[in-house]
Motif scaffolding. Sequence first.
Motif, PDB file in Angstrom:
ATOM      1  N   VAL A 128       0.911  -1.162  -0.109  1.00 26.42           N
ATOM      2  CA  VAL A 128      -0.180   0.052  -0.057  1.00 26.42           C
ATOM      3  C   VAL A 128       0.855   1.189  -0.124  1.00 26.42           C
ATOM      4  N   MET A 129       2.095   1.236   0.666  1.00 26.14           N
ATOM      5  CA  MET A 129       2.949   2.333   0.885  1.00 26.14           C
ATOM      6  C   MET A 129       3.360   2.569  -0.473  1.00 26.14           C
ATOM      7  N   SER A 130       3.765   1.637  -1.214  1.00 26.08           N
ATOM      8  CA  SER A 130       4.675   1.789  -2.428  1.00 26.08           C
ATOM      9  C   SER A 130       3.772   2.286  -3.654  1.00 26.08           C
ATOM     10  N   VAL A 131       2.245   2.083  -3.262  1.00 22.50           N
ATOM     11  CA  VAL A 131       1.417   2.569  -4.373  1.00 22.50           C
ATOM     12  C   VAL A 131       1.227   3.940  -3.913  1.00 22.50           C
ATOM     13  N   ILE A 132       1.353   4.459  -2.514  1.00 23.01           N
ATOM     14  CA  ILE A 132       1.132   5.890  -2.331  1.00 23.01           C
ATOM     15  C   ILE A 132       2.184   6.577  -2.750  1.00 23.01           C
ATOM     16  N   TRP A 133       3.544   5.842  -2.513  1.00 28.46           N
ATOM     17  CA  TRP A 133       4.569   6.725  -3.137  1.00 28.46           C
ATOM     18  C   TRP A 133       4.688   6.740  -4.548  1.00 28.46           C
ATOM     19  N   ARG A 134       4.300   5.658  -5.054  1.00 29.28           N
ATOM     20  CA  ARG A 134       4.186   5.991  -6.716  1.00 29.28           C
ATOM     21  C   ARG A 134       3.522   6.801  -7.195  1.00 29.28           C
ATOM     22  N   THR A 135       2.269   7.317  -6.481  1.00 32.82           N
ATOM     23  CA  THR A 135       1.400   8.468  -6.782  1.00 32.82           C
ATOM     24  C   THR A 135       2.229   9.746  -6.218  1.00 32.82           C
ATOM     25  N   ILE A 136       2.889   9.583  -5.084  1.00 36.23           N
ATOM     26  CA  ILE A 136       3.975  10.996  -4.833  1.00 36.23           C
ATOM     27  C   ILE A 136       4.612  11.234  -5.888  1.00 36.23           C
ATOM     28  N   PHE A 137       5.502  10.110  -6.425  1.00 34.44           N
ATOM     29  CA  PHE A 137       6.486  10.390  -7.471  1.00 34.44           C
ATOM     30  C   PHE A 137       5.860  10.553  -8.917  1.00 34.44           C
ATOM     31  N   HIS A 138       4.786  10.449  -9.249  1.00 36.30           N
ATOM     32  CA  HIS A 138       4.062  10.603 -10.409  1.00 36.30           C
ATOM     33  C   HIS A 138       4.866  12.160 -11.043  1.00 36.30           C
ATOM     34  N   GLU A 139       5.301  11.872 -12.216  1.00 41.47           N
ATOM     35  CA  GLU A 139       5.901  12.978 -12.854  1.00 41.47           C
ATOM     36  C   GLU A 139       4.800  14.116 -13.161  1.00 41.47           C
ATOM     37  N   SER A 140       3.703  13.862 -13.498  1.00 43.06           N
ATOM     38  CA  SER A 140       2.641  14.916 -13.850  1.00 43.06           C
ATOM     39  C   SER A 140       1.713  14.958 -12.998  1.00 43.06           C
ATOM     40  N   LEU A 141       1.277  14.066 -12.319  1.00 38.89           N
ATOM     41  CA  LEU A 141      -0.018  13.995 -11.236  1.00 38.89           C
ATOM     42  C   LEU A 141       0.396  14.100  -9.866  1.00 38.89           C
ATOM     43  N   GLY A 142       1.678  13.743  -9.615  1.00 33.38           N
ATOM     44  CA  GLY A 142       2.008  13.415  -8.063  1.00 33.38           C
ATOM     45  C   GLY A 142       2.471  15.055  -7.355  1.00 33.38           C
ATOM     46  N   ARG A 172      17.930  -6.224   9.439  1.00 30.96           N
ATOM     47  CA  ARG A 172      17.535  -5.234   8.377  1.00 30.96           C
ATOM     48  C   ARG A 172      18.266  -5.777   7.070  1.00 30.96           C
ATOM     49  N   ALA A 173      19.444  -6.208   7.511  1.00 31.82           N
ATOM     50  CA  ALA A 173      20.166  -6.531   6.038  1.00 31.82           C
ATOM     51  C   ALA A 173      19.448  -8.091   5.570  1.00 31.82           C
ATOM     52  N   ILE A 174      19.130  -8.900   6.320  1.00 35.36           N
ATOM     53  CA  ILE A 174      18.382 -10.034   5.860  1.00 35.36           C
ATOM     54  C   ILE A 174      17.211  -9.512   5.276  1.00 35.36           C
ATOM     55  N   GLU A 175      16.487  -8.783   5.761  1.00 41.22           N
ATOM     56  CA  GLU A 175      15.198  -8.372   5.038  1.00 41.22           C
ATOM     57  C   GLU A 175      15.491  -7.726   3.743  1.00 41.22           C
ATOM     58  N   ALA A 176      16.602  -6.629   3.842  1.00 40.20           N
ATOM     59  CA  ALA A 176      16.719  -5.959   2.716  1.00 40.20           C
ATOM     60  C   ALA A 176      17.238  -6.791   1.469  1.00 40.20           C
ATOM     61  N   SER A 177      17.906  -8.127   1.828  1.00 36.49           N
ATOM     62  CA  SER A 177      18.513  -8.791   0.720  1.00 36.49           C
ATOM     63  C   SER A 177      17.413  -9.533   0.058  1.00 36.49           C
ATOM     64  N   LYS A 178      15.975  -9.272   0.573  1.00 40.11           N
ATOM     65  CA  LYS A 178      15.053  -9.672  -0.262  1.00 40.11           C
ATOM     66  C   LYS A 178      14.063  -8.618  -0.949  1.00 40.11           C
ATOM     67  N   ILE A 179      14.509  -7.634  -1.282  1.00 46.57           N
ATOM     68  CA  ILE A 179      13.625  -6.229  -1.536  1.00 46.57           C
ATOM     69  C   ILE A 179      12.991  -6.749  -2.889  1.00 46.57           C
ATOM     70  N   MET A 180      11.815  -6.695  -2.888  1.00 46.45           N
ATOM     71  CA  MET A 180      11.030  -6.966  -4.003  1.00 46.45           C
ATOM     72  C   MET A 180       9.718  -6.348  -4.238  1.00 46.45           C
ATOM     73  N   GLU A 181       8.800  -6.191  -3.020  1.00 44.72           N
ATOM     74  CA  GLU A 181       7.439  -5.500  -3.364  1.00 44.72           C
ATOM     75  C   GLU A 181       7.735  -3.955  -3.592  1.00 44.72           C
ATOM     76  N   THR A 182       8.394  -3.251  -3.235  1.00 47.89           N
ATOM     77  CA  THR A 182       8.864  -2.099  -3.398  1.00 47.89           C
ATOM     78  C   THR A 182       9.062  -1.682  -4.863  1.00 47.89           C
ATOM     79  N   VAL A 183      10.095  -2.618  -5.288  1.00 43.60           N
ATOM     80  CA  VAL A 183      10.553  -2.551  -6.795  1.00 43.60           C
ATOM     81  C   VAL A 183       9.395  -3.012  -7.539  1.00 43.60           C
ATOM     82  N   TYR A 184       8.518  -3.968  -7.409  1.00 37.41           N
ATOM     83  CA  TYR A 184       7.355  -4.308  -8.002  1.00 37.41           C
ATOM     84  C   TYR A 184       6.490  -3.528  -8.228  1.00 37.41           C
ATOM     85  N   VAL A 185       5.952  -2.700  -7.195  1.00 40.24           N
ATOM     86  CA  VAL A 185       4.980  -1.720  -7.393  1.00 40.24           C
ATOM     87  C   VAL A 185       5.403  -0.386  -7.891  1.00 40.24           C
ATOM     88  N   LEU A 186       6.511  -0.045  -7.237  1.00 41.61           N
ATOM     89  CA  LEU A 186       6.855   1.214  -7.553  1.00 41.61           C
ATOM     90  C   LEU A 186       7.175   1.425  -9.122  1.00 41.61           C
TER      91      LEU A 186
END
Lengths: 352, 289
Positions: free
Chosen positions: B112-126, B214-228
Amino acid sequence: MLRLQEIALAEAKVPHLAGITLDFRPVQMTTLLGRTGAGKTTLLRVIAGMAMPDKGRITLDGTDWSRLPPWKRPVAMVTQQSINYPHLSVLDNVAFPLTRAGVSREAARAQAEAMLVRVGLGAMTGRHPVALSGGQQQRVAIARALVKRAPVLLMDEPFVNLDYKLREGLREELAELLRKEAGTVAIYASTDPREALQMGDAIVLMAEGRALQSGRPRQVFAAPATLAVAAVVNDPPINLLPAEVSGGQLRLVSLGNEPIPGPDLPAGRYTLGLRAEDVRTGGDLPARVVLTEVSGSETVTHLEAGSQSLVMLERAVKTHNLGSRFGLHLDLSRALIFDAQGLRLTPEPAHG
Amino acid sequence: MYRQKYIFLLPGLLVLIAVILFPLIFTIRVSFSSWDVYNPGLNNAGGAMYARMWEDSRYWEALWRLSLLAVSTVLMQYVLGFGLALLVWREIAARRFFRVLFLVPMMTTPVVMSVIWRTIFHESLGPLNPILDALGIGAQPWLSQPGFAFAAVMIVEIWQWTPFMFLLLLAGLLSLPSEPFLAARVDGAGPIRTFLSVTFPMMGAISVGAILIRAIEASKIMETVYVLTSGGPGTSTETVSYYIYIRGMRDFQIGYSAALSLTYLIIMAVALTLIAKALVRLMVRGAQA
């Protein structure tokens, strides 16, 4: 000279320090003597900068300290509970204040090692404080305070948690070390009158946030200015006997005895302070034993004579059975006489 | 009699075998097959999948990119988390309010957060670009240029997981004894020296723990990339787990993605072990020397 002027501190409207004015001279060790809650620790914290007074000034040789944060004050402090850095070795613990003062790491470690040898921890330098016993931890803290050679050394009952032998040894060692440190203002807080009489070159009596009396220990002991001082400075506690004087005759109210020829005082109510050593067996005042404590070579006996409780000190090991009765002799010629306001009247022990 | 104790371990052991050991062994077997959408099933392809992986620069780039992303974001999370924890450690006004406020990002669902951030980063609408415009910085191509897209992923990761660091480090700070800090003040250490010589070394063990989690978690980064960014533009924000997902779940190259996964697992296990050892030496033993 460390000078305190009108130091006052209140917390939640309760005065912890009430206008303390004192001078502490270097070369002599000053003992702050007072019961728990007298304000000794608070006063030391104020000097160290850990607590800010509401008013008053602190100066060392004329330099005002009032606005200095604690880390800029040239102070070393030892507290009741041993405080060390758990993550540093014993050696680095003691070297820490030196490196803070800008001494090179090697020189700091060399000085720290020498100091640890002096407090008997030469073989423990590589260990961490948690691996030491309580007494050893406190010695690390003492070494850390001494190694700094600060102009002001504060000690808040530093030996209270140590075993008896160690306490004796460290007291002598401390006195020895301080003799060599010319120019150090050393302040030692204690609740133990014997320790204060033994250690200090000067003594300050404290109660309820006030400095009641100061002077040489023997002098304060011999001539306490007030009842409160007499109560603090005597261990075992001084016997307080209510008395009435009229027409040159003195009568001890609580003992209900016959008037005896008294001191030349105006008629009125007084309090006699009679030290425990001036109460002896072998008189005609009937008394009953309530409690006996034998410590070392002394015996302290708590007695009841009528409605008056008395404490007797004998310089020998005696066994008095609980509830047993015998006659007491009160050496009233050595009693201190206080007026109704608690001020001592007789400059020398009273002759009555 | 003592042999019977193993019977009592059996239920847990069965679950362990079912959810860890079997999938692992099965993955190893699958990685030696060329199971894909044309030839489904376990055949014997030898090391062909591993040979293919060796030549697959997209995989190695994704691994390198992930390492960069993980190290930089965890480091930033540590620094920021420590800073925030120090801020609300001592008595300050509205301390409780800030403690809760700093945890809000962690309490929201990552996708959900990633979706919101995608909106924030949107180049013309964000909302971000108009703000940058107003500040005179100008609108930025947040999700359409490789460097910016990578930065956007970093920002979201840091934003989302700094609270976790904050929480662990604040708990650590609150558990520290207060006496050494008193001693440091009398021993002539000002606030900065006290932090460097007392606070930081005493936080060594808990820091290592927090960084490793955090390093163990970060080695699996996936959903942020997927959504964003969906790995884009091009493959410029693709991480290993996202690439394996594409090969396995989108292209259905099961054998190949098994080989990729297994290699990834081994590399990460070795790397994290080395990182853990280095951190312990640096932050725990180093502080005690």
